[in-house]
Design a protein around this motif. Structure first.
Motif, PDB file in Angstrom:
ATOM      1  N   ILE A 184      -2.989  -3.344   8.649  1.00  0.00           N
ATOM      2  CA  ILE A 184      -2.667  -4.763   8.443  1.00  0.00           C
ATOM      3  C   ILE A 184      -2.040  -4.902   7.064  1.00  0.00           C
ATOM      4  O   ILE A 184      -2.647  -4.527   6.056  1.00  0.00           O
ATOM      5  CB  ILE A 184      -3.923  -5.646   8.537  1.00  0.00           C
ATOM      6  N   ILE A 185      -0.822  -5.419   7.023  1.00  0.00           N
ATOM      7  CA  ILE A 185      -0.126  -5.620   5.751  1.00  0.00           C
ATOM      8  C   ILE A 185       0.148  -7.110   5.596  1.00  0.00           C
ATOM      9  O   ILE A 185       0.728  -7.738   6.484  1.00  0.00           O
ATOM     10  CB  ILE A 185       1.190  -4.830   5.702  1.00  0.00           C
ATOM     11  N   ASP A 204       8.375   1.505  -0.907  1.00  0.00           N
ATOM     12  CA  ASP A 204       7.795   2.834  -1.112  1.00  0.00           C
ATOM     13  C   ASP A 204       6.351   2.740  -1.585  1.00  0.00           C
ATOM     14  O   ASP A 204       5.498   3.545  -1.181  1.00  0.00           O
ATOM     15  CB  ASP A 204       8.620   3.634  -2.126  1.00  0.00           C
ATOM     16  N   GLU A 205       6.066   1.757  -2.449  1.00  0.00           N
ATOM     17  CA  GLU A 205       4.707   1.644  -2.973  1.00  0.00           C
ATOM     18  C   GLU A 205       3.729   1.225  -1.875  1.00  0.00           C
ATOM     19  O   GLU A 205       2.572   1.656  -1.877  1.00  0.00           O
ATOM     20  CB  GLU A 205       4.671   0.642  -4.131  1.00  0.00           C
ATOM     21  N   THR A 206       4.176   0.385  -0.945  1.00  0.00           N
ATOM     22  CA  THR A 206       3.317   0.014   0.188  1.00  0.00           C
ATOM     23  C   THR A 206       3.063   1.224   1.079  1.00  0.00           C
ATOM     24  O   THR A 206       1.921   1.464   1.520  1.00  0.00           O
ATOM     25  CB  THR A 206       3.969  -1.121   0.991  1.00  0.00           C
ATOM     26  N   ILE A 207       4.103   1.998   1.335  1.00  0.00           N
ATOM     27  CA  ILE A 207       3.951   3.220   2.141  1.00  0.00           C
ATOM     28  C   ILE A 207       3.001   4.204   1.454  1.00  0.00           C
ATOM     29  O   ILE A 207       2.158   4.835   2.101  1.00  0.00           O
ATOM     30  CB  ILE A 207       5.323   3.882   2.393  1.00  0.00           C
ATOM     31  N   ASP A 259      -0.364   5.911   2.891  1.00  0.00           N
ATOM     32  CA  ASP A 259      -0.512   7.369   2.938  1.00  0.00           C
ATOM     33  C   ASP A 259      -1.691   7.888   2.113  1.00  0.00           C
ATOM     34  O   ASP A 259      -2.067   9.055   2.228  1.00  0.00           O
ATOM     35  CB  ASP A 259       0.771   8.047   2.430  1.00  0.00           C
ATOM     36  N   SER A 260      -2.238   7.024   1.256  1.00  0.00           N
ATOM     37  CA  SER A 260      -3.297   7.494   0.347  1.00  0.00           C
ATOM     38  C   SER A 260      -4.615   7.736   1.055  1.00  0.00           C
ATOM     39  O   SER A 260      -5.509   8.378   0.506  1.00  0.00           O
ATOM     40  CB  SER A 260      -3.501   6.475  -0.781  1.00  0.00           C
ATOM     41  N   THR A 261      -4.765   7.198   2.263  1.00  0.00           N
ATOM     42  CA  THR A 261      -5.973   7.457   3.048  1.00  0.00           C
ATOM     43  C   THR A 261      -5.587   8.241   4.294  1.00  0.00           C
ATOM     44  O   THR A 261      -4.494   8.076   4.833  1.00  0.00           O
ATOM     45  CB  THR A 261      -6.660   6.145   3.460  1.00  0.00           C
ATOM     46  N   LYS A 262      -6.478   9.073   4.733  1.00  0.00           N
ATOM     47  CA  LYS A 262      -6.222   9.907   5.909  1.00  0.00           C
ATOM     48  C   LYS A 262      -7.151   9.496   7.049  1.00  0.00           C
ATOM     49  O   LYS A 262      -8.349   9.315   6.861  1.00  0.00           O
ATOM     50  CB  LYS A 262      -6.445  11.388   5.578  1.00  0.00           C
ATOM     51  N   PHE A 271      -5.690  -1.942   4.965  1.00  0.00           N
ATOM     52  CA  PHE A 271      -5.218  -3.293   4.683  1.00  0.00           C
ATOM     53  C   PHE A 271      -4.486  -3.233   3.352  1.00  0.00           C
ATOM     54  O   PHE A 271      -5.057  -2.808   2.339  1.00  0.00           O
ATOM     55  CB  PHE A 271      -6.375  -4.292   4.593  1.00  0.00           C
ATOM     56  N   VAL A 272      -3.212  -3.630   3.353  1.00  0.00           N
ATOM     57  CA  VAL A 272      -2.416  -3.633   2.126  1.00  0.00           C
ATOM     58  C   VAL A 272      -1.936  -5.053   1.859  1.00  0.00           C
ATOM     59  O   VAL A 272      -1.320  -5.689   2.731  1.00  0.00           O
ATOM     60  CB  VAL A 272      -1.200  -2.685   2.226  1.00  0.00           C
TER      61      VAL A 272
END
Length: 711
Positions: free
Chosen positions: A279-280, A423-426, A430-433, A438-439
């Motif tokens: 969810i963004i 890019d920062e949202t992506i 990507d920081s969690t696997k 939620f961003v």
């Protein structure tokens, strides 16, 4: 010889007598030219002291009138306020009159009278200046934002304006100092007991008068539109109300039973957690649909991407709590589900209650079912105390501009462009696997101030229809910035489509731009309405609805089958039953909101299920790879990863001069680093706060190294 000396002495005496005579004549001439002779001045002072209460009320009325002239930027509008709302104007004067009673505690009454008058006029002048830059007037809570103002001063006022303010303040202070040294002193008997009793009497009477005035609709204790409230009820009353009306007042029926009654209306549902989507939520700074501005003509549609989403995915109008400024309050409503209408005038929860108390939010609610939560914003991490607020709301990470290698800015150089946020949202996703995320992404490039002179020589979109050339220039600049934001919307959804994960995005405008729009200018007929639109890549059914900002994520998660959180599930229940406009719904929301933020937390059985998080700034590690001789004589290069313009080198714990080269290179004068020193690169926020640090690097003298890297 003796006679010559006598003659010389006689001449000297004659000249001296002539000089003294001339001096006396000049003094007498000056005295004659004075408006008042000493005895007349003494009589006037005695008269003013005798009838000082009458004089004070006349002075209070004059001060209030001047404040309204400054605040409204119009003598005629202030004059109209004084006569059209005469009782309100007299009440404002009563407040100033009460403050003038403080002079009776001092012998230097003229000095104190001047200081009190200057303070009121200074506050009114600040309001007038604020209203030149934004729609929302000056409130007490703005005082708590003074540090934010200084960190962003170049975006709101020019160096010339800043110098003018400094000179004005300096001249006023100088005048007060002169009055303190040379001004008159009251010589009569002071009756401090009577003065104290008078102040106490006014402290007792003013609340009674206020309640009577509110009951008679002379005043109001709630401003639905704070800007209009200041116009209707005057600056002095409105600002004073913002001082006294802080936080939330306990609902009359607040109790364990009342909270339980609100909670009992929630139909408990389990969340569908089989395939949770990312969810963004994207805040679009000062974003509106230009087609909704009646007088505006654009050479082409500025927001085709947003229009496409609006027509094809769930969308609608959004009622926001602010106009022209106050992003943090729209943001607070979105993230917590709580309504700003229950707070005091001009409140900013980020700067008040969230300074000391954690708060349930969409981040902490989604965290209960395995979501990671992140914030991405290309502005300062400490602005609006966001770093602290996001921790209090349970977010995992916050990537602010200090953690971004920003290269592109808007044409005025005021704000970073928003394309970097893709890019920062992506990166946050990507920081969690193997977990959904939620961003919350906050744009900034649509922000004012909008220049009255023509800045864009070849704009993509030409604008006409405003009242004059300066206004057309402002609208043209704004609309073209809006067009760039719309490109960002298209590029972000394209990037997420390519990424392939199940995702929903919610785009919303936080408030209208600070371009002096009125209800009559808007097709919606309401300056508190913006728009929201969504996008998803998994075929979610289109369900349009007009909502309050605090209901937006309750509806979004409800559509997704996610039913978590105290406030959000309460709102979901009301959405399902069509009760959003009911009085019972709002009173229940008020009780729950007060309980969670200011009350006994009956809803949590007195526990703390949503504590503050250990917020991490940024999602990428920064590191030092090496320190080498620079091709610039007298410098060394610090190479590493993820450096930004806010990276500062610290040697043995002390900050040293640092020059940004690029995202992997910093430059430092070699005199500050010696063999054996410990070196760290810190990502710095305002006020010398450290957002993130590299691991320690132990420096070896270049002469002992075999490797050399030149820039």
């Amino acid at each position: 010889m003796i006679n010559q000396a006598k003659n010389t002495l006689q001449k000297f005496k004659s000249r001296y007598k002539a000089h003294q005579t001339e001096k006396r004549e000049r003094k007498n001439s000056i005295e004659r030219k004075k408006l008042l002779k000493p005895e007349q001045k003494e009589k006037l002072i005695t008269y003013l002291n005798r009838y000082s209460l009458v004089f004070h009320y006349i002075l209070a009325c004059a001060i209030c009138f001047l404040i309204e002239v400054i605040s409204r930027h119009s003598f005629s509008d202030a004059f109209a306020f004084m006569f059209d709302r005469g009782l309100t104007y007299l009440y404002n004067s009563l407040i100033v009159f009460t403050s003038l009673h403080l002079v009776y505690f001092f012998r230097r009454r003229a000095l104190m009278r001047t200081i009190i008058s200057v303070v009121w006029l200074f506050l009114g002048t600040i309001n007038g200046c604020v209203l030149l830059k934004r729609v929302t007037p000056f409130t007490y809570t703005d005082v708590k934002l003074i540090n934010d103002l200084f960190t962003m001063k170049s975006n709101y006022f020019s160096n010339g304006e800043a110098i003018a303010v400094i000179l004005l303040v300096a001249s006023v202070v100088t005048g007060i100092i002169v009055l303190w040294k040379k001004g008159p002193k009251y010589q009569g008997k002071q009756n401090r007991l009577a003065s104290t009793l008078a102040i106490g009497l006014f402290a007792f009477l003013i609340p009674m008068v206020t309640n009577a005035a509110v009951s008679s609709n002379i005043l109001s204790d709630y401003f639905e539109n704070i800007a209009q409230g200041y116009k209707d009820y005057g600056f002095v009353y409105s600002f004073s109300a913002s001082v006294m009306d802080q936080g939330m007042t306990a609902p009359r029926d607040y109790s364990q039973e009342a909270v339980d009654a609100a909670l009992s209306k929630i139909d408990q549902k389990d969340s569908d957690v089989e395939e949770l989507p990312n969810i963004i939520c994207v805040l679009l700074e000062s974003f509106i649909d230009p087609k909704d501005v009646k007088f505006l003509n654009c050479s082409q549609n500025p927001i085709p991407n947003f229009d496409h989403l609006y027509e094809n995915f769930s969308s609608g109008y959004l009622t926001v709590p602010v106009v022209g400024a106050g992003t943090a309050n729209s943001e607070f409503e979105i993230l917590t589900g709580m309504g700003m209408q229950f707070f005091g005038l001009g409140e900013y929860p980020y700067k008040t209650i969230l300074k000391s108390k954690s708060c349930e939010s969409i981040a902490s609610d989604l965290g209960k079912i395995g979501y990671g939560s992140h914030v991405v914003h290309n502005n300062g991490g400490n602005f609006y105390s966001r770093a602290n607020a996001f921790s209090m709301m349970g977010f995992d990470s916050f990537t602010s501009k200090e953690l971004m290698d920003i290269k592109e800015y808007t044409p005025l150089g005021s704000w970073p462009t928003d394309d970097i946020l893709i890019d920062e949202t992506i990166k946050s996703l990507d920081s969690t696997k193997n977990t959904p995320d939620f961003v919350y992404t906050i744009t900034v490039s649509g922000h004012g101030d909008y220049p009255k002179e023509k800045v864009l020589t070849a704009p993509e979109i030409y604008v006409s229809g405003a009242e004059d050339e300066a206004s057309n220039n402002q609208w043209e600049y704004y609309v073209n910035m809006l067009h760039n934001v719309d490109k960002f919307i298209g590029d972000l959804t394209d990037a997420l489509e390519k990424r392939g994960e199940k995702t929903i995005v919610v785009f919303f405008g936080d408030h209208l731009p600070s371009l002096n729009l009125s209800d009559e200018d808007m097709a919606s007929g309401n300056i508190f309405l913006t728009k929201y639109a969504t996008w998803n890549n998994f075929g979610l059914e289109k369900k349009d609805a007009d909502l309050a900002a605090y209901e937006l994520l309750a509806k979004t998660t409800n559509d997704l089958g996610i039913h978590e959180g105290t406030i959000f599930t309460y709102e979901q229940n009301s959405i399902d039953k069509g009760l959003l406009d009911s009085e019972d719904y709002l009173s229940g929301l008020n009780r729950l909101q007060y309980d969670l933020l200011y009350g006994e937390r009956y809803a949590y059985n007195g526990t703390e299920p949503y504590p503050a998080s250990d917020l991490v700034m940024g999602v990428e590690e920064t590191s030092i790879a090496g320190i080498y001789p620079s091709s610039f004589a007298g410098y060394v290069s610090v190479s590493g990863t993820n450096f930004t313009r806010w990276s500062k080198v610290y040697v043995n714990g002390e900050k040293v001069p640092t020059y940004y080269v690029n995202g992997s290179r910093l430059r430092v004068p070699e005199e500050y680093i010696a063999d054996g020193d410990t070196v760290v690169v810190n990502q710095m926020g305002s006020g010398d706060s450290v957002f993130r640090s590299t691991p320690e690097y132990f420096y070896n003298d270049p002469n002992t190294q075999n490797t050399e890297m030149l820039e």
